[in-house]
Write a protein that holds these residues in place. Sequence first.
Motif, PDB file in Angstrom:
ATOM      1  N   LYS A  19       0.830  -1.204   0.000  1.00 41.75           N
ATOM      2  CA  LYS A  19       0.000   0.000   0.000  1.00 41.75           C
ATOM      3  C   LYS A  19       0.870   1.263   0.000  1.00 41.75           C
ATOM      4  O   LYS A  19       1.931   1.313   0.621  1.00 41.75           O
ATOM      5  CB  LYS A  19      -0.912   0.035   1.225  1.00 41.75           C
ATOM      6  CG  LYS A  19      -1.842  -1.163   1.361  1.00 41.75           C
ATOM      7  CD  LYS A  19      -2.880  -1.194   0.258  1.00 41.75           C
ATOM      8  CE  LYS A  19      -3.881  -2.319   0.507  1.00 41.75           C
ATOM      9  NZ  LYS A  19      -4.876  -2.427  -0.601  1.00 41.75           N
ATOM     10  N   LYS A  20       0.392   2.283  -0.705  1.00 41.08           N
ATOM     11  CA  LYS A  20       1.050   3.588  -0.703  1.00 41.08           C
ATOM     12  C   LYS A  20       0.647   4.365   0.549  1.00 41.08           C
ATOM     13  O   LYS A  20      -0.213   3.934   1.312  1.00 41.08           O
ATOM     14  CB  LYS A  20       0.670   4.365  -1.966  1.00 41.08           C
ATOM     15  CG  LYS A  20       1.116   3.701  -3.267  1.00 41.08           C
ATOM     16  CD  LYS A  20       0.767   4.554  -4.477  1.00 41.08           C
ATOM     17  CE  LYS A  20      -0.751   4.632  -4.667  1.00 41.08           C
ATOM     18  NZ  LYS A  20      -1.096   5.338  -5.938  1.00 41.08           N
ATOM     19  N   VAL A  21       1.280   5.514   0.741  1.00 42.62           N
ATOM     20  CA  VAL A  21       1.020   6.310   1.941  1.00 42.62           C
ATOM     21  C   VAL A  21      -0.457   6.653   2.065  1.00 42.62           C
ATOM     22  O   VAL A  21      -1.064   6.482   3.128  1.00 42.62           O
ATOM     23  CB  VAL A  21       1.867   7.599   1.943  1.00 42.62           C
ATOM     24  CG1 VAL A  21       1.414   8.548   3.047  1.00 42.62           C
ATOM     25  CG2 VAL A  21       3.345   7.275   2.107  1.00 42.62           C
ATOM     26  N   SER A  22      -1.072   7.152   1.003  1.00 50.67           N
ATOM     27  CA  SER A  22      -2.479   7.554   1.056  1.00 50.67           C
ATOM     28  C   SER A  22      -3.375   6.377   1.415  1.00 50.67           C
ATOM     29  O   SER A  22      -4.342   6.520   2.181  1.00 50.67           O
ATOM     30  CB  SER A  22      -2.912   8.161  -0.285  1.00 50.67           C
ATOM     31  OG  SER A  22      -2.720   7.234  -1.341  1.00 50.67           O
ATOM     32  N   GLU A  23      -3.068   5.172   0.875  1.00 52.83           N
ATOM     33  CA  GLU A  23      -3.872   3.992   1.175  1.00 52.83           C
ATOM     34  C   GLU A  23      -3.679   3.545   2.626  1.00 52.83           C
ATOM     35  O   GLU A  23      -4.634   3.128   3.299  1.00 52.83           O
ATOM     36  CB  GLU A  23      -3.503   2.862   0.212  1.00 52.83           C
ATOM     37  CG  GLU A  23      -3.828   3.170  -1.243  1.00 52.83           C
ATOM     38  CD  GLU A  23      -3.244   2.149  -2.205  1.00 52.83           C
ATOM     39  OE1 GLU A  23      -3.965   1.742  -3.138  1.00 52.83           O
ATOM     40  OE2 GLU A  23      -2.065   1.742  -2.016  1.00 52.83           O
ATOM     41  N   LYS A  56       9.473  -1.539  -4.214  1.00 54.32           N
ATOM     42  CA  LYS A  56       8.775  -0.398  -4.795  1.00 54.32           C
ATOM     43  C   LYS A  56       8.767   0.730  -3.768  1.00 54.32           C
ATOM     44  O   LYS A  56       8.168   0.605  -2.695  1.00 54.32           O
ATOM     45  CB  LYS A  56       7.350  -0.770  -5.177  1.00 54.32           C
ATOM     46  CG  LYS A  56       6.600   0.360  -5.885  1.00 54.32           C
ATOM     47  CD  LYS A  56       5.212  -0.094  -6.306  1.00 54.32           C
ATOM     48  CE  LYS A  56       4.472   1.044  -7.019  1.00 54.32           C
ATOM     49  NZ  LYS A  56       3.112   0.622  -7.434  1.00 54.32           N
ATOM     50  N   GLY A  76       8.009   3.930  -1.607  1.00 55.69           N
ATOM     51  CA  GLY A  76       6.763   4.585  -1.212  1.00 55.69           C
ATOM     52  C   GLY A  76       5.657   3.631  -0.821  1.00 55.69           C
ATOM     53  O   GLY A  76       4.493   4.048  -0.747  1.00 55.69           O
ATOM     54  N   THR A  77       5.989   2.360  -0.566  1.00 57.95           N
ATOM     55  CA  THR A  77       4.969   1.375  -0.204  1.00 57.95           C
ATOM     56  C   THR A  77       5.388   0.621   1.053  1.00 57.95           C
ATOM     57  O   THR A  77       6.549   0.627   1.460  1.00 57.95           O
ATOM     58  CB  THR A  77       4.741   0.358  -1.339  1.00 57.95           C
ATOM     59  OG1 THR A  77       5.951  -0.388  -1.547  1.00 57.95           O
ATOM     60  CG2 THR A  77       4.331   1.057  -2.631  1.00 57.95           C
ATOM     61  N   PHE A 137       7.745   0.897   5.932  1.00 59.58           N
ATOM     62  CA  PHE A 137       7.703   1.498   4.602  1.00 59.58           C
ATOM     63  C   PHE A 137       9.095   1.504   3.983  1.00 59.58           C
ATOM     64  O   PHE A 137      10.112   1.583   4.685  1.00 59.58           O
ATOM     65  CB  PHE A 137       7.224   2.954   4.683  1.00 59.58           C
ATOM     66  CG  PHE A 137       5.757   3.145   4.470  1.00 59.58           C
ATOM     67  CD1 PHE A 137       5.251   3.324   3.191  1.00 59.58           C
ATOM     68  CD2 PHE A 137       4.871   3.158   5.540  1.00 59.58           C
ATOM     69  CE1 PHE A 137       3.903   3.516   2.970  1.00 59.58           C
ATOM     70  CE2 PHE A 137       3.525   3.339   5.340  1.00 59.58           C
ATOM     71  CZ  PHE A 137       3.024   3.527   4.056  1.00 59.58           C
ATOM     72  N   SER A 169       8.502  12.394   1.409  1.00 62.44           N
ATOM     73  CA  SER A 169       7.788  11.303   2.085  1.00 62.44           C
ATOM     74  C   SER A 169       8.631  10.791   3.247  1.00 62.44           C
ATOM     75  O   SER A 169       9.863  10.826   3.208  1.00 62.44           O
ATOM     76  CB  SER A 169       7.499  10.163   1.110  1.00 62.44           C
ATOM     77  OG  SER A 169       6.709  10.607   0.022  1.00 62.44           O
ATOM     78  N   SER A 228       3.285  12.144   2.980  1.00 60.98           N
ATOM     79  CA  SER A 228       3.837  12.521   1.680  1.00 60.98           C
ATOM     80  C   SER A 228       3.256  13.893   1.368  1.00 60.98           C
ATOM     81  O   SER A 228       2.092  14.016   0.961  1.00 60.98           O
ATOM     82  CB  SER A 228       3.462  11.502   0.597  1.00 60.98           C
ATOM     83  OG  SER A 228       4.049  11.855  -0.647  1.00 60.98           O
TER      84      SER A 228
END
Length: 347
Positions: A215-219, A243, A245-246, A267, A280, A325
């Motif tokens: 998952k990304k930061v927003s998720e 990847k 940012g996840t 992360f 981030s 982020s």
Amino acid sequence: MDERDIAGTGRPGLGRKIKAGVKEQVDGLAYGGKPLFFTMILTLIVTVVACIGVFLASLQGAEKVMVPDVVGKSLTAALLEMQQKELYPKIQLRYSDNEGDALTILEQDPAPGAIVKAYRRVTLTVSRGQEGSGLENLVGKKIDDVLPQLKKTYGADPLVTVANPVYKKSSSPAGTILAQNPMAGLPITDRTTLHLIVSRGTEVETAEVPDLSGKKVSEALRAMASAKVIFDFTSHEAFSSEKAGTVTSQEGAGESVGIWSHVKADFAFAPAKEGDETLSGILNASISEYPYPVPMTIKSSSPEGKTSTLVSFQHDGGMVSVPYSVAKGSTLTLYALDKEVWSSVVN
């Protein structure tokens, strides 16, 4: 000495001529000065009349309005009515013998219906509740009994509101209040949010740990806002196989744990480069610990001054870690129970 030689010139008749000339000048000034004198008097009269007119106009002043009847109304409603009438309230606080009238208007001066000039001050006597009626000790009481009593005591326009209770396993009967914040005895003179810990009995409530892998930061922030577990986030510099940012690893994904258990998640972030407009990372804030999870919010203010909410969640304090982020130069501010407890600039 001969009048004819009064000037001492030795010339007979010269003194008489000088005297006659002076008299002629004086007579001329007397007759010629009358128009100037009358002009000055007329100017003075006009000035006085103008001043009197201005004074009378100032006495008339602002337009007159009728004082509204606000006795028995809430302070908020009274202030709105005063504003509509262009009247300025002067607040006085007074204890009352009646239950449920805290922050309501007991008296007003001038009386309702009085005709006064706009912008005048109106004295409002506001109830501060019963004397000595600080927040009572609710520990040991049943929450189903407490909620109606609070509404009765502090009015239909609640002076004291109760946040969603936090339930925990306890040997006390289900529904028993185990702790409260603010503590008992706090004088209630302004709107207050009451937080309660309530017994769930011997039953242990569980929650499923969300799977944040990939998952990304927003998720991750969206999952964090709704989850009944507390995430402890860490980060590392992303490897070539990861990847950036996840979330690359976490504990207990998909498992059932006791609610508000702490769960670790890690992360992977790319190293910051010169010229990056967005940064981030992990916000790490050390704050006071709470006996139970309380509402917290993180807000981000951009360098241009635009403020937005990053995430709202529940946490029990101590070390708070949250991914972010945001634009470089943004200010991150952490609020607990609606009070600012930490702030830092992202650079």
